[in-house]
Design a protein around this motif. Structure first.
Motif, PDB file in Angstrom:
ATOM      1  N   LYS A  88       0.815  -1.220   0.000  1.00 12.56           N
ATOM      2  CA  LYS A  88       0.000   0.000   0.000  1.00 12.56           C
ATOM      3  C   LYS A  88       0.843   1.262   0.000  1.00 12.56           C
ATOM      4  O   LYS A  88       0.318   2.367  -0.056  1.00 12.56           O
ATOM      5  N   GLY A  89       2.176   1.124   0.115  1.00  9.50           N
ATOM      6  CA  GLY A  89       3.033   2.297   0.086  1.00  9.50           C
ATOM      7  C   GLY A  89       4.158   2.236   1.097  1.00  9.50           C
ATOM      8  O   GLY A  89       4.596   1.159   1.508  1.00  9.50           O
ATOM      9  N   PHE A  91       5.554   4.001   4.818  1.00  3.46           N
ATOM     10  CA  PHE A  91       5.027   4.682   5.994  1.00  3.46           C
ATOM     11  C   PHE A  91       6.123   4.884   7.041  1.00  3.46           C
ATOM     12  O   PHE A  91       7.053   4.080   7.145  1.00  3.46           O
ATOM     13  N   CYS A 105       2.008   8.494   5.965  1.00  5.99           N
ATOM     14  CA  CYS A 105       2.236   7.905   4.645  1.00  5.99           C
ATOM     15  C   CYS A 105       3.132   8.810   3.802  1.00  5.99           C
ATOM     16  O   CYS A 105       2.797   9.978   3.561  1.00  5.99           O
ATOM     17  N   LYS A 108       1.704   6.601  -1.459  1.00 11.40           N
ATOM     18  CA  LYS A 108       0.540   5.720  -1.551  1.00 11.40           C
ATOM     19  C   LYS A 108       0.602   4.896  -2.828  1.00 11.40           C
ATOM     20  O   LYS A 108       0.883   5.425  -3.911  1.00 11.40           O
TER      21      LYS A 108
END
Length: 198
Positions: A88-89, A91, A105, A108
């Protein structure tokens, strides 16, 4: 006999479609925009100096991976932060090596052009705003990369805003960073990347 022929035809059709069927998305390796192997090393041109960063440790967090980053200081890798690498990315948090939640985040995935998100820096009561600027090809000393550019803004003092652009490449992380504040500008670029070994 007729039923047997029908049964064989159905079986043949099933086998043909199951062999030719593409691998489901959930069965494929996720596309990660950061390496996850210990020993992965970046060499950056950091202003007038060279900065060397290395993944010194990794740990599983569910389906995600937490990597510990170290910076080379006097010939030794000094761990200084952790990042959560996910399909999802990317972080992070503000707790450094003690971080457990990774609430902020950086990138993304999938990336949607013009998508915005933000978070508050509680200590100084300022909001960081980030926006995806879509895919761009960028060339740095380490080579030419297809990247996603992320632009961020954060107010500094009463009248200034710090604007930062970061270009992220698959499997490497950021390869270029440009920061502007007032008339000041700083550029950091990737000179080389060495992936970690299995």
């Amino acid at each position: 006999m007729r039923n047997m022929l029908l049964f064989l035809a159905v079986c043949s059709l099933y086998l043909a479609t199951s062999i030719a069927a593409p691998v489901p998305k959930e069965g494929q390796d996720p596309v990660l925009y950061f390496p996850t192997k210990i020993g992965s090393k970046w060499v950056y041109q950091w202003g007038n100096e060279e900065r060397v960063e290395t993944i010194t440790a990794t740990e599983k967090s569910g389906t995600d991976i937490v990597v510990t980053l170290g910076v080379l200081v006097e010939g030794k890798n000094a761990p200084y932060c952790k990042l959560l690498v996910s399909k999802k990315g990317l972080f992070f948090g503000i707790e450094g090596l003690q971080e457990k939640k990774f609430p902020h985040c950086l990138l993304k995935i999938p990336s949607t052009k013009d998508e915005k998100w933000d978070w508050m820096v509680a200590d100084v009561n300022r909001k960081v705003t980030r926006v995806s600027c879509g895919e761009e090809e960028v060339e740095v000393p380490a080579g030419k990369f297809r990247t996603i550019r992320i632009e961020s803004e954060v107010p500094v003092g009463k009248d200034l805003t710090q604007k930062t652009n970061q270009w992220y490449a698959i499997g490497i992380g950021w390869v270029k960073l440009v920061t502007k504040m007032g008339d000041a500008k700083e550029e950091r670029v990737l000179k080389s990347f060495t992936p970690g070994k299995e």
